[in-house]
Scaffold this motif. Structure first.
Motif, PDB file in Angstrom:
ATOM      1  N   LYS A   6       1.360  25.294   7.547  1.00 12.47           N
ATOM      2  CA  LYS A   6       2.804  24.535   7.823  1.00 12.47           C
ATOM      3  C   LYS A   6       2.512  22.832   8.091  1.00 12.47           C
ATOM      4  N   TYR A   7       1.477  22.812   8.744  1.00 15.14           N
ATOM      5  CA  TYR A   7       1.003  21.287   9.239  1.00 15.14           C
ATOM      6  C   TYR A   7       0.332  20.720   7.811  1.00 15.14           C
ATOM      7  N   GLN A   8      -0.256  21.707   7.169  1.00 18.26           N
ATOM      8  CA  GLN A   8      -0.989  20.903   5.874  1.00 18.26           C
ATOM      9  C   GLN A   8       0.196  20.528   5.023  1.00 18.26           C
ATOM     10  N   ILE A   9       1.161  21.499   4.735  1.00 15.33           N
ATOM     11  CA  ILE A   9       2.252  21.218   3.665  1.00 15.33           C
ATOM     12  C   ILE A   9       2.997  19.910   4.121  1.00 15.33           C
ATOM     13  N   MET A  10       3.453  20.010   5.347  1.00 17.11           N
ATOM     14  CA  MET A  10       4.041  18.831   5.897  1.00 17.11           C
ATOM     15  C   MET A  10       3.399  17.432   5.715  1.00 17.11           C
TER      16      MET A  10
END
Length: 71
Positions: A6-10
């Protein structure tokens, strides 16, 4: 989906959108509608997203863990 992805995609997604907007509106003199019709635009868009999510997202995730003292 776990927190890392989630962090990487955001993070990577935000960077990719920023870069495509920057290169589309400020660097090139061609109107946006015409640029969207070119294959180069779509290659750049996919490349920015892939690089942003997999490379920049991963590096920033590792830095975040280091800042927080995890691992």
């Amino acid at each position: 989906m776990n927190k890392r992805w989630k962090y990487q995609i955001m993070t990577g997604g935000f960077w990719a959108i920023f870069m495509i907007v920057l290169s589309t509106f400020f660097v090139e003199n061609t109107p946006f509608q015409e640029q969207m019709k070119t294959q180069l635009f779509w290659i750049k868009l996919i490349s920015y997203f892939a690089f942003g999510i997999f490379v920049l997202g991963y590096v920033s995730w590792k830095a975040k863990l280091k800042r927080e003292g995890i691992k």
